[in-house]
Design a protein around this motif. Structure first.
Motif, PDB file in Angstrom:
ATOM      1  N   ASN A   1       0.855  -1.188   0.000  1.00 46.49           N
ATOM      2  CA  ASN A   1       0.000   0.000   0.000  1.00 46.49           C
ATOM      3  C   ASN A   1       0.888   1.234   0.000  1.00 46.49           C
ATOM      4  N   SER A   2       0.309   2.379  -0.322  1.00 44.02           N
ATOM      5  CA  SER A   2       1.091   3.607  -0.484  1.00 44.02           C
ATOM      6  C   SER A   2       1.708   4.067   0.832  1.00 44.02           C
ATOM      7  N   ARG A   3       1.080   3.774   1.978  1.00 44.30           N
ATOM      8  CA  ARG A   3       1.615   4.212   3.267  1.00 44.30           C
ATOM      9  C   ARG A   3       2.955   3.543   3.574  1.00 44.30           C
ATOM     10  N   LEU A   4       3.159   2.359   3.010  1.00 46.60           N
ATOM     11  CA  LEU A   4       4.391   1.623   3.261  1.00 46.60           C
ATOM     12  C   LEU A   4       5.607   2.330   2.676  1.00 46.60           C
ATOM     13  N   PHE A   5       5.407   3.094   1.591  1.00 47.97           N
ATOM     14  CA  PHE A   5       6.517   3.710   0.885  1.00 47.97           C
ATOM     15  C   PHE A   5       6.634   5.212   1.145  1.00 47.97           C
ATOM     16  N   GLY A   6       5.906   5.721   2.112  1.00 43.05           N
ATOM     17  CA  GLY A   6       6.013   7.135   2.454  1.00 43.05           C
ATOM     18  C   GLY A   6       4.930   7.964   1.784  1.00 43.05           C
ATOM     19  N   MET A   7       5.269   9.155   1.300  1.00 44.63           N
ATOM     20  CA  MET A   7       4.304  10.066   0.705  1.00 44.63           C
ATOM     21  C   MET A   7       3.771   9.501  -0.615  1.00 44.63           C
ATOM     22  N   ASP A   8       2.452   9.617  -0.803  1.00 43.49           N
ATOM     23  CA  ASP A   8       1.803   9.131  -2.017  1.00 43.49           C
ATOM     24  C   ASP A   8       1.999  10.161  -3.132  1.00 43.49           C
TER      25      ASP A   8
END
Length: 298
Positions: A91-98
């Motif tokens: 998910n996008s939260r895993l990689f920091g800012m979307d």
């Protein structure tokens, strides 16, 4: 062993859409080595990972097909590097800012399975590289790079000739090293453009970096190298029994290796099978004794 080496040399890839789990796994005695990673979207959703939003909502927001996250490689290294297996939810939260809210994204990862124990040797350009293993052990090539890497090499420092630090690598280095050294006890090769070609601009210093392991298991040759030579009629009778013995020994060795690999990977199941076999043997022995005693009585 041939199957094990083919799994080690293979380049793996996997992908998962937002909300799905990505799972990486390597065979026994190897660990994950992340090669590259991408998180974002560069193709339309009808080609990969369809949008989870309702059609009416998706039409209001234009899909971004030039969306990527620069932290995906580091995140994959943190989660999976040097492990035998790993799994996590994408998910996008895993990689920091979307970088592109409202656009469904996906993760692409490329990795290899690196042996737990390996050796590394470096030879500067025009020097000879020698690989060797102990007696009864053979070389298994894992990776080979000929050219110039971004980080450089401590063994072969580059002379600053005013050229920019550009990475360039030969595309055939691994295949050539496998052909020259794979399955042999020792081998040597020159780290030269005559052997590997010149993947860089003229004047750029290069080096050869080889990662390999030594294994005491016999190596099976590729299919095109296992064709037996034509035998004359005079020698066919004397050697007719030889392939049978060799084939039997190889089959026995292969079965023993397979059994050992199963026991080391599944110790609980192997112990359960052993205890069950002992119990069944005791029951059959007891039944045989009861039948023998009853027959004597009659």
């Amino acid at each position: 062993f041939a199957g094990y080496i083919s799994q080690v040399l293979k380049n793996y890839s996997d992908h998962a859409c937002d909300g799905e789990y990505v799972s990486l796994r390597c065979p026994h005695r190897t660990t994950i080595s992340i090669q590259s990673s991408f998180y974002g979207r560069i193709v339309p959703s009808h080609q990969l990972c369809p949008s989870r939003y309702p059609h009416s909502y998706a039409t209001l927001i234009k899909e971004d097909v030039a969306c990527s996250v620069g932290t995906s490689l580091q995140k994959m290294l943190d989660e999976c590097q040097d492990r035998r297996s790993c799994q996590f939810l994408v998910n996008s939260r895993l990689f920091g800012m979307d970088p592109c809210p409202g656009t469904g994204k996906y993760l692409l990862v490329w990795y290899k399975c690196r042996p737990n124990e390996y050796k590394s040797k470096v030879a500067c350009e025009d020097d000879k590289l020698r690989l060797s293993c102990k007696k009864s052990m053979v070389i298994a090539i894992y990776s080979a790079i000929f050219g110039r890497t971004q980080g450089g090499s401590l063994e072969c420092p580059y002379q600053n000739l005013g050229m920019p630090m550009i990475e360039c690598q030969s595309a055939t280095a691994l295949q050539l090293m496998i052909k020259r050294c794979h399955g042999k006890r020792s081998c040597s090769i020159y780290a030269s453009t005559y052997e590997f070609g010149d993947p860089c601009y003229p004047g750029i210093q290069k080096h050869l970096n080889v990662i390999y392991t030594c294994d005491n298991t016999p190596v099976l040759l590729p299919v095109d190298e296992t064709e037996p030579p034509a035998l004359s009629s005079s020698s066919s009778s004397s050697s007719s029994m030889e392939p049978v013995g060799v084939g039997t020994e190889m089959a026995l060795l292969s079965n023993l290796l397979a059994a050992y690999a199963f026991i080391t990977e599944n110790p609980e199941r192997a112990a359960l099978y052993f205890v069950s076999g002992v119990c069944i043997g005791l029951v059959l022995t007891l039944l045989a004794l009861v039948l023998r005693v009853s027959c004597r009585t009659d």
